[in-house]
Structure formats: structure tokens, C-alpha cells
Write a protein that holds these residues in place. Structure first.
Motif, PDB file in Angstrom:
ATOM      1  N   PRO A  94      -4.794  15.605 -26.752  1.00  0.00           N
ATOM      2  CA  PRO A  94      -3.485  15.552 -26.032  1.00  0.00           C
ATOM      3  C   PRO A  94      -2.608  14.469 -26.354  1.00  0.00           C
ATOM      4  O   PRO A  94      -3.075  13.375 -26.526  1.00  0.00           O
ATOM      5  N   ALA A  95      -1.238  14.771 -26.148  1.00  0.00           N
ATOM      6  CA  ALA A  95      -0.455  13.761 -26.418  1.00  0.00           C
ATOM      7  C   ALA A  95      -0.337  12.752 -25.097  1.00  0.00           C
ATOM      8  O   ALA A  95      -0.671  12.895 -24.150  1.00  0.00           O
ATOM      9  N   GLY A  96      -0.141  11.400 -25.177  1.00  0.00           N
ATOM     10  CA  GLY A  96       0.038  10.478 -24.309  1.00  0.00           C
ATOM     11  C   GLY A  96      -1.221   9.825 -23.809  1.00  0.00           C
ATOM     12  O   GLY A  96      -2.045   9.801 -24.917  1.00  0.00           O
ATOM     13  N   ASN A  97      -1.605   9.433 -22.596  1.00  0.00           N
ATOM     14  CA  ASN A  97      -2.706   9.025 -22.177  1.00  0.00           C
ATOM     15  C   ASN A  97      -3.812   9.660 -22.435  1.00  0.00           C
ATOM     16  O   ASN A  97      -4.024  10.766 -21.838  1.00  0.00           O
ATOM     17  N   GLN A  98      -4.766   9.306 -23.184  1.00  0.00           N
ATOM     18  CA  GLN A  98      -6.207   9.959 -23.384  1.00  0.00           C
ATOM     19  C   GLN A  98      -7.463   9.353 -22.681  1.00  0.00           C
ATOM     20  O   GLN A  98      -8.281   9.639 -23.092  1.00  0.00           O
ATOM     21  N   ALA A  99      -7.175   8.252 -21.782  1.00  0.00           N
ATOM     22  CA  ALA A  99      -7.958   7.627 -21.260  1.00  0.00           C
ATOM     23  C   ALA A  99      -9.008   8.556 -20.530  1.00  0.00           C
ATOM     24  O   ALA A  99     -10.439   8.240 -20.636  1.00  0.00           O
ATOM     25  N   GLY A 100      -8.585   9.663 -19.743  1.00  0.00           N
ATOM     26  CA  GLY A 100      -9.499  10.434 -19.141  1.00  0.00           C
ATOM     27  C   GLY A 100     -10.611  11.308 -20.060  1.00  0.00           C
ATOM     28  O   GLY A 100     -11.522  11.278 -19.877  1.00  0.00           O
ATOM     29  N   LEU A 101      -9.909  11.422 -21.330  1.00  0.00           N
ATOM     30  CA  LEU A 101     -10.688  12.402 -22.219  1.00  0.00           C
ATOM     31  C   LEU A 101     -11.637  11.479 -22.868  1.00  0.00           C
ATOM     32  O   LEU A 101     -12.896  11.916 -22.747  1.00  0.00           O
ATOM     33  N   TRP A 102     -11.484  10.427 -23.241  1.00  0.00           N
ATOM     34  CA  TRP A 102     -12.428   9.507 -23.960  1.00  0.00           C
ATOM     35  C   TRP A 102     -13.204   8.713 -22.955  1.00  0.00           C
ATOM     36  O   TRP A 102     -14.485   8.565 -23.110  1.00  0.00           O
ATOM     37  N   GLY A 103     -12.808   8.608 -21.783  1.00  0.00           N
ATOM     38  CA  GLY A 103     -13.620   8.275 -20.473  1.00  0.00           C
ATOM     39  C   GLY A 103     -14.784   9.064 -20.138  1.00  0.00           C
ATOM     40  O   GLY A 103     -15.648   8.726 -19.538  1.00  0.00           O
ATOM     41  N   SER A 104     -14.745  10.203 -20.493  1.00  0.00           N
ATOM     42  CA  SER A 104     -15.467  11.342 -20.385  1.00  0.00           C
ATOM     43  C   SER A 104     -16.515  11.408 -21.281  1.00  0.00           C
ATOM     44  O   SER A 104     -17.368  12.250 -21.355  1.00  0.00           O
ATOM     45  N   LEU A 105     -16.432  10.392 -22.312  1.00  0.00           N
ATOM     46  CA  LEU A 105     -17.862  10.396 -23.475  1.00  0.00           C
ATOM     47  C   LEU A 105     -18.272   9.143 -23.600  1.00  0.00           C
ATOM     48  O   LEU A 105     -19.341   8.892 -23.875  1.00  0.00           O
TER      49      LEU A 105
END
Length: 215
Positions: A130-141
Motif C-alpha cells: 500500500p502507498a503511504g503509511n505502512q505502519a499498520g501492515l508491518w505492525g501486524s507482523l
């Protein structure tokens, strides 16, 4: 497996990046890796999606292929200005530490393919990140990956959190059959370690990085 007698603070402050002291000759039981991953699965993930997948590489040929990619990327990294060995060159104390880090990075680069277990955690995110802030994605791994490293330490295993292979993520995905839409977050070599134990590492002063209420 016997759990080491470490209190929570000891576990958190002695889970170090292990490069030179990984035991390349001693096999690691898959059951032990499974124990560590069972702990990892208790980590939080956004909306409780649990979109992670875990690739455990034990086959010698597969490890060698991934290891060769890592070795080549390590060479490039050490030759670059971003190399750990070249950081803080104007600080005699820190530069000495950084040179030691650079040496250990080189050792791991040469031996990654020989480490008994390679762990590659992945997260489902679609074909493109996803473009922009990816904190939620990587914070889930990544919290789960750190939980794995802590669980490994508690069981007498050493790990190193590495990401250099991600420059050639697609090649590694092809080697390991990782399907499209899953993105790799790290590569953690895992092995028993040589020597007795680990100690906390030197760190800068908390007051140099702490901001209360306002920067």
C-alpha cells in the motif's frame, strides 16, 4: 525444551543479534522452532487478522540458494557508505564498535547458507504494497517476529534480524515458492549458539532521545 532461567528484563536485554556465535554444526529440532512460533502467534495483529505466514527453511540446497543471495547483498552493503563499519567514523569509541559490527556482518554473510534454520516471516498484502503509511501492515507482523526471537533466546537459540535479502525478494520468493501477494518482512538465521550467554549492549543515554509532552 528447558527454558533458561531469565527474568523478563534479562530476556529483553540479552536477546542479541547473533552472527559469529551461531553453531553451524548442530542441528536444531523442528519441534523447537515450532515452540518458538507458537509463542510468536500470540503477538498482536491489526484487527486480529493474523495475516502472517512463516517459511522455515531447513533443506541444505534451499538454504544454500538463499544464503548465496544474502552473501552477494552483504558484499554490496559492506562496500556502500551505509555499511555499519563506516558509521560514526568521527567518534573513536563508537567507530571501534561499528567496525566490530561490520566484521560480524561479513561473517554472517559468508555463512548464512550454512545456518541450520532460516526463518522468513511473511505478511499478506496483495500484489503491491500500500502507498503511504505502512505502519499498520508491518505492525501486524514484526511484533510476532520479535516474539519469535525472544522465545528462541529463552530456549538457548541465537537469532539475527536481517533484511539485506529483501533487495532480491522476488528471487527468494521463487526459490521458496512464496506466492504472489505475500511480502517478506525479515530473514532470521536460527541456531544454537557457542559460548555461555549474552549481556546487555552499550546504548546511548535515554535522556538524549527522550521527549516528554513536546519534542
Amino acid at each position: 525444551m528447558t527454558i533458561l532461567d531469565l527474568n523478563p528484563d534479562e530476556l529483553l536485554t540479552t536477546t542479541r543479534t547473533v552472527r559469529k556465535r551461531l553453531d553451524l554444526e548442530r542441528d536444531v529440532p523442528l519441534a523447537l522452532i515450532r515452540e518458538c512460533l507458537e509463542v510468536a502467534l500470540q503477538a498482536p495483529s491489526g484487527s486480529n487478522r493474523q495475516g502472517w505466514q512463516w517459511v522455515v527453511v531447513t533443506d541444505a540446497e534451499q538454504r544454500a540458494k538463499v544464503g548465496e543471495i544474502y552473501r552477494q547483498e552483504t558484499e554490496k552493503y559492506l562496500a556502500s557508505q551505509a555499511s555499519a563499519a563506516k558509521l560514526f567514523a568521527d567518534d573513536p569509541d563508537r567507530s571501534q564498535v561499528q567496525r566490530r559490527v561490520g566484521t560480524s556482518v561479513e561473517v554472517l554473510g559468508e555463512n548464512m547458507g550454512r545456518v541450520p534454520v532460516l526463518l522468513i516471516p511473511c505478511i499478506k498484502a496483495g500484489k503491491e504494497l500500500p502507498a503511504g503509511n505502512q505502519a499498520g501492515l508491518w505492525g501486524s507482523l514484526l511484533p510476532a517476529v520479535w516474539s519469535y526471537a525472544l522465545a528462541a533466546r529463552a530456549r538457548g537459540l541465537g537469532t539475527a534480524w536481517t533484511t539485506l535479502h529483501l533487495n532480491r525478494e522476488a528471487e527468494v520468493a521463487e526459490i521458496l515458492g512464496i506466492p504472489e501477494g505475500f511480502h517478506q518482512g525479515a530473514l532470521l538465521p536460527t541456531a544454537f549458539y557457542t559460548g555461555d550467554t549474552f549481556k546487555p549492549a552499550p546504548r546511548g543515554s535515554l535522556d538524549e532521545v527522550l521527549h516528554i509532552d513536546r519534542w
